[in-house]
Design a protein around this motif. Structure first.
Motif, PDB file in Angstrom:
ATOM      1  N   VAL A  31       0.682  -1.183  -0.104  1.00  0.00           N
ATOM      2  CA  VAL A  31       0.041  -0.184  -0.123  1.00  0.00           C
ATOM      3  C   VAL A  31       0.886   1.194  -0.101  1.00  0.00           C
ATOM      4  O   VAL A  31       0.476   2.244  -0.757  1.00  0.00           O
ATOM      5  CB  VAL A  31      -1.011   0.051   1.190  1.00  0.00           C
ATOM      6  CG1 VAL A  31      -1.927   1.310   1.392  1.00  0.00           C
ATOM      7  CG2 VAL A  31      -1.956  -1.187   1.191  1.00  0.00           C
ATOM      8  N   GLY A  32       2.088   1.151   0.634  1.00  0.00           N
ATOM      9  CA  GLY A  32       2.772   2.620   0.803  1.00  0.00           C
ATOM     10  C   GLY A  32       3.565   2.598  -0.462  1.00  0.00           C
ATOM     11  O   GLY A  32       4.221   3.823  -0.724  1.00  0.00           O
ATOM     12  N   LEU A  33       3.413   2.010  -1.493  1.00  0.00           N
ATOM     13  CA  LEU A  33       4.114   2.111  -3.084  1.00  0.00           C
ATOM     14  C   LEU A  33       3.153   3.231  -3.688  1.00  0.00           C
ATOM     15  O   LEU A  33       3.580   3.907  -4.654  1.00  0.00           O
ATOM     16  CB  LEU A  33       4.342   0.920  -3.923  1.00  0.00           C
ATOM     17  CG  LEU A  33       5.111   0.008  -3.400  1.00  0.00           C
ATOM     18  CD1 LEU A  33       5.130  -1.232  -4.079  1.00  0.00           C
ATOM     19  CD2 LEU A  33       6.591   0.361  -3.593  1.00  0.00           C
ATOM     20  N   ILE A  34       1.718   3.049  -3.420  1.00  0.00           N
ATOM     21  CA  ILE A  34       0.737   4.078  -4.226  1.00  0.00           C
ATOM     22  C   ILE A  34       1.231   5.485  -4.157  1.00  0.00           C
ATOM     23  O   ILE A  34       1.283   6.094  -5.015  1.00  0.00           O
ATOM     24  CB  ILE A  34      -0.577   3.664  -3.563  1.00  0.00           C
ATOM     25  CG1 ILE A  34      -0.971   2.206  -3.785  1.00  0.00           C
ATOM     26  CG2 ILE A  34      -1.618   4.460  -4.168  1.00  0.00           C
ATOM     27  CD1 ILE A  34      -2.323   1.872  -3.563  1.00  0.00           C
ATOM     28  N   PRO A  35       1.358   5.884  -2.874  1.00  0.00           N
ATOM     29  CA  PRO A  35       1.568   7.507  -2.852  1.00  0.00           C
ATOM     30  C   PRO A  35       3.098   7.810  -3.342  1.00  0.00           C
ATOM     31  O   PRO A  35       3.354   8.760  -4.045  1.00  0.00           O
ATOM     32  CB  PRO A  35       1.673   7.941  -1.359  1.00  0.00           C
ATOM     33  CG  PRO A  35       1.669   6.506  -0.798  1.00  0.00           C
ATOM     34  CD  PRO A  35       1.115   5.644  -1.454  1.00  0.00           C
TER      35      PRO A  35
END
Length: 235
Positions: free
Chosen positions: A22-26
């Motif tokens: 999920v941290g890859l998205i921003p």
């Protein structure tokens, strides 16, 4: 066809990495927007994203590209920003025992901070090479696809996403989340502290050269800490 061992490893690797991904998205969105703000066309931005596939190197070289810095400096900066993968590769290499050379090269291209943090322990402890390969490739390919998709979102949405969303800060938090599990290992902790302290001390150097020096210091400190740790265990 993939063996049952490969599929079992792939399923577990994907489940383990999914929350972290999920941290890859921003981070991907910020990288996409940064490339457009530097003056890239959407085609150029996605071309760089596909070829480089390294968010830190991309963001670190964009200011140099924007000011028209010499090509050699841009290349050296990108290489320096990715030097940590020397440590990562050396640490996880044993996990590819029994895997042929072409797949090792392919796996090397897909290696990221998050995949390394997620896969290292199992890659070094599970015996079956098919299981290990599946465990590594599933999160790696998912990470690659997620990065490309949301970098494209950033490229297309550049200029329309409100600045008060502070995606840059979210991306930094995502990197810190990756750093915490890595820092549990003494060499990684020594490398992180040494590099961070050096970066702060040299933050005033032109062309962000202080960052390059900090990376080199961190790598050397990490290797030294690993050497002393191994020497202490043998004593």
């Amino acid at each position: 066809m993939p063996s049952s061992f490969f599929r079992a490893g792939a399923r577990e690797g994907f489940r383990s990495f999914l929350p972290m991904s999920v941290g890859l998205i921003p981070w991907a969105m910020v990288t996409g927007m940064a490339m457009i703000s530097t003056g890239f066309t959407p085609t150029q931005a996605m071309g760089m994203n596909l070829i480089v596939f390294a968010g830190t190197a991309q963001l670190g070289t964009l200011p140099l590209i924007g000011i028209g810095a010499p090509l050699w400096l841009i290349v050296v900066t990108a290489l320096a920003l990715n030097l940590r993968f020397i440590i990562f590769s050396a640490a996880i290499a044993e996990g590819f025992r029994g895997v042929d050379t072409p797949r090792r090269w392919f796996a090397g291209h897909l290696l990221t901070d998050g995949v390394f943090a997620c896969c290292l322990e199992k890659m070094l402890t599970v015996e079956d090479p098919r299981w290990r390969l599946g465990y590594y490739l599933a999160p790696s390919l998912w990470s690659w696809a997620l990065w490309q998709a949301f970098a494209l979102v950033g490229v297309l949405a550049a200029g329309s996403i409100p600045k008060h969303w502070s995606l840059e800060f979210m991306a930094t938090i995502a990197l810190l989340v990756l750093l915490v599990p890595l820092a549990r290992q003494r060499p990684m902790l020594v490398a992180a502290v040494s590099s961070g302290a050096t970066a702060v001390l040299l933050r005033g150097m032109p062309l962000r050269l202080g960052l390059i020096v900090a990376i080199v210091v961190g790598i050397l400190a990490g290797f030294a800490a690993e050497h002393w740790h191994a020497k202490g265990e043998k004593a």
